[in-house]
Design a protein around this motif. Structure first.
Motif, short mmCIF file in Angstrom:
data_model
loop_
_atom_site.label_atom_id
_atom_site.label_comp_id
_atom_site.label_asym_id
_atom_site.label_seq_id
_atom_site.Cartn_x
_atom_site.Cartn_y
_atom_site.Cartn_z
N PRO A 139 0.81 -1.22 0.00
CA PRO A 139 0.00 0.00 0.00
C PRO A 139 0.85 1.28 0.00
N ILE A 140 2.02 1.24 0.64
CA ILE A 140 2.85 2.45 0.69
C ILE A 140 3.34 2.80 -0.71
N VAL A 141 3.82 1.77 -1.43
CA VAL A 141 4.31 2.01 -2.79
C VAL A 141 3.15 2.51 -3.67
N GLN A 194 0.53 9.47 -5.74
CA GLN A 194 0.96 10.86 -5.51
C GLN A 194 1.76 11.38 -6.70
N GLN A 195 2.66 10.50 -7.19
CA GLN A 195 3.49 10.85 -8.32
C GLN A 195 2.62 11.22 -9.52
N ALA A 247 -0.51 12.13 -9.53
CA ALA A 247 -1.28 13.34 -9.27
C ALA A 247 -0.43 14.57 -9.55
N ARG A 248 0.86 14.48 -9.13
CA ARG A 248 1.77 15.60 -9.34
C ARG A 248 1.99 15.85 -10.83
N GLU A 249 2.22 14.72 -11.58
CA GLU A 249 2.47 14.87 -13.01
C GLU A 249 1.24 15.41 -13.73
N ALA A 250 0.05 14.94 -13.29
CA ALA A 250 -1.18 15.40 -13.93
C ALA A 250 -1.40 16.88 -13.67
N GLY A 251 -0.97 17.33 -12.47
CA GLY A 251 -1.19 18.72 -12.09
C GLY A 251 -0.28 19.67 -12.83
N ARG A 252 0.83 19.13 -13.37
CA ARG A 252 1.82 20.00 -13.98
C ARG A 252 1.35 20.62 -15.28
#
Lengths: 369, 296
Positions: B280-282, B288-289, B291-296
């Motif tokens: 689950p951590i991975v 998160q990764q 989400a960050r890329e999509a937000g860029r």
């Protein structure tokens, strides 16, 4: 006649010399012994008296389960000079090469050992080569007198029926039964109740014991090896299958608290387990000479009697009986009579395979899975 | 050079305090148990030379892992731990959210004091606080005495030594770990966004769901992980408050290690527990990764 100035100088020199002597003496290593014993298991004044008599400092630490002690011993380098495992654990640890042989020439009081007890501990440590019995006791039934009477009337309480017969145990479901979380104690008692050898290695027989325990499992509130002392003393539960001295401790706590709960201990007539806590010296102990002195000190009848009087357990020292208070000596829960003694059984160490079977069966009982 | 040092420190930390201990545990899980000091075999000794080490590596095997999968006890212990952790994480979130929300909306000058109140329990030992719950929950405890006196119940409730008590213990103990990240993300929310929503005719509950809640999701996720991960391996709370039927992996591991003296199986259970938690951590990191890329 010296003038006052010189006189003062002389005094100063004397003080300085004395200070130097003290300082150099403290360079020599202080003698000490490190003891690892069960919690609530000694009269602390014994340790202070020992230090006063021999000048050996005692570092005293405590544990509350054989499993924790054994894990430390098997990991090695505990730093302790004396440890106190229970018989079956001791015998396995001797096989693992944990302990050194006692140097009996240093134990001048060894003649005080109670032959009857020594005979029984021979199965763990033949001829007492590695260990000396500190205290012994039984695993029986502790109960709240009034609450039992309320549910059972005047029916006898001196039988395992109380906890192992489902229809009787069910009467105590609501007020609570606790049992030790220890298959060594509980499974062997159940086997004894069924008339099976408590030391059996036969899987089918062990399973019968586990089946019996499963049948009464719904009536047991918890399996735990120390909480029952307070739970019994506070009147939170009715019955606890536990160690004699612990239940007597619960009795004393209830008396001190004046909460009206009368706690009693009974050794079931079918026979109960007798266990021995034994003092031994690990191979890697640093203070071997001091450890022997400590053991020899505890072999003195008046010293060990003081411990027994304080913790309500019988010791393995015959002449000490003379110094034990009437109250403790005449309590059949502590010193059982001949007839009861003859029915007590001892538990041997399991081999690795049987141990795994037993632990698995036990987990099944405890979790109901 | 300095930049290199900054990167190196966390790696050295990882290797010293995570990877090396992990490999020791992993190696023990491939060994055989034995009655000796230490209680398993083979034991590697770097001074024995390469040949001997190579021979000993040959003795290692994965037998313990197949043993764990062959007995349903372990699987059900893992599953029941995950269930207990998930339910208590959810309950913690339900209680912590309004608390954190209240703190974030409180006047500025009160906030440090409120924060203090959340952290205050940490000043007492964790063990003592769990013991205190025994006094509250037991049959002749404070809670039952109160309810009996108020006439709410006529018979004492049996809460102590049940899974219910474990939930109470976990929610209580981990509440601050949920409140703090929630507060941090709620407090950052720009108040003008809510004013804008109001100006545009959004009722407060709708503004909450459309503005505040989505913006607090990072806090929710962080808080849930901070509660869920330690709760899965929790040992003290189920041991003290739980009944014997509360099956959790921490307790199973304990009995492998102490009752069976089987260090290899205990280590294998621990390795698998780590894997159960790492997945689950991975997954979370990966989400998160993205989400960050999509937000860029």
């Amino acid at each position: 006649m010296l003038n006052p100035g010189i006189k003062r100088l002389a005094t100063l020199a004397g003080v300085a010399a004395a200070a130097l002597a003290v300082a150099s003496a403290s360079f020599a290593k202080d003698r000490e012994v490190k003891v690892y014993n069960w919690s609530d298991y000694i009269d602390e004044s014994i340790l202070a008296d020992f230090t006063k008599e021999t000048g050996i400092k005692v570092t005293y630490d405590v544990f509350d389960s054989n499993e924790v002690l054994e894990t430390k011993l098997l990991a090695g380098k505990t730093g302790y000079d004396i440890v106190v495992p229970t018989g079956a654990f001791l015998s396995r640890q001797i096989k693992a090469g944990v302990f050194q042989k006692l140097d009996k020439s240093k134990l001048t009081n060894i003649g005080n050992v109670w032959p009857e007890v020594a005979k029984r501990t021979d199965v763990y440590d033949p001829n007492g080569e590695h260990a000396i019995t500190y205290m012994w006791g039984t695993t029986g039934i502790g109960y709240n007198e009034a609450k039992i009477k309320e549910r059972l009337g005047d029916a006898p309480v001196n039988s395992w029926d109380l906890v192992f017969k489902p229809e009787i145990a069910a009467k105590f479901k609501d007020c609570g039964i606790f049992m030790l979380d220890s298959p060594d104690d509980i499974l062997s008692s159940a086997l004894r109740y069924l008339g099976i050898d408590p030391n059996t290695k036969d899987e089918a027989e062990l399973k019968k014991g586990a089946e019996l325990l499963k049948s009464i499992r719904p009536n047991v509130r918890k399996f735990h090896s120390s909480e029952y002392i307070n739970a019994l003393a506070d009147g939170d539960i009715c019955i606890a299958v536990g160690w004699s001295g612990d239940i007597l401790q619960a009795r004393d706590r209830a008396e001190e608290a004046k909460n009206g709960h009368v706690i009693k201990y009974s050794i079931p007539k079918e026979g109960a387990m007798m266990w021995f806590d034994m003092m031994a010296i690990p191979k890697d102990a640093e203070n071997v000479a001091e450890a022997h002195e400590f053991l020899n000190y505890l072999l003195k009848p008046e010293v060990i009697a003081k411990a027994s009087n304080y913790i309500n357990y019988a010791n393995g020292n015959l002449p000490s009986k003379e110094f034990i208070s009437e109250e403790v000596k005449n309590d059949p829960a502590i010193y059982p009579d001949e007839d009861t003694m003859s029915k007590l059984f001892v538990k041997l160490a399991y081999d690795a395979k049987t141990q795994r079977t037993v632990t698995r069966l036990w987990t099944g009982v405890v979790t109901g899975k | 050079m300095r930049k290199w040092l900054v990167i190196a420190i966390p790696y050295v930390w990882m290797i010293l305090f995570f990877l090396i201990p992990f490999f020791i545990v992993f190696k023990i899980s491939l060994s055989e148990s034995e009655i000796s000091i230490p209680p398993y075999t083979p034991v590697f000794d770097i001074f024995e030379g390469w040949e001997s080490i190579k021979a000993k590596i040959g003795e290692l095997d994965f037998e313990k892992y197949s043993f764990i999968f062959s007995d349903e006890l372990y699987t059900s212990a893992y599953l029941s731990s995950i269930k207990i952790a998930a339910v208590s994480t959810f309950l913690t979130l339900l209680i912590a959210y309004p608390l954190a929300y209240g703190m974030a909306r409180a006047p500025r000058e009160w906030q440090p004091t409120l924060m203090m109140f959340v952290i205050l329990p940490f000043w007492t030992s964790f063990l003592i606080r769990v013991y205190a719950w025994i006094g509250i929950l037991k049959n002749e405890g404070l809670l039952n005495a109160l309810l009996l006196n108020l006439g709410v119940i006529s018979e004492p409730l049996t809460i102590m030594n049940t899974t219910m008590a474990v939930y109470i213990g976990i929610v209580y103990s981990y509440l601050p770990f949920m409140v703090l990240p929630l507060y941090a993300s709620l407090e950052k929310i720009d108040g003008r966004l809510l004013e804008a929503a109001e100006d545009l005719g959004s009722p407060p509950w709708k503004a909450f769901w459309q503005v505040t809640f989505p913006l607090s999701i990072p806090g929710i996720v962080a808080g849930c992980f901070l509660v869920f991960i330690p709760a899965v391996g929790e040992f003290v709370i189920p041991d003290l408050l739980g009944g014997s039927e509360t099956l959790m992996i921490g307790k199973t591991l304990w009995s492998e290690f102490f009752n069976n003296r089987d260090w290899p199986v205990a280590s294998a259970v621990a390795v698998l527990l780590l894997l159960v938690l790492i997945i689950p951590i991975v997954g979370f990191q990966w989400a998160q990764q993205r989400a960050r890329e999509a937000g860029r």
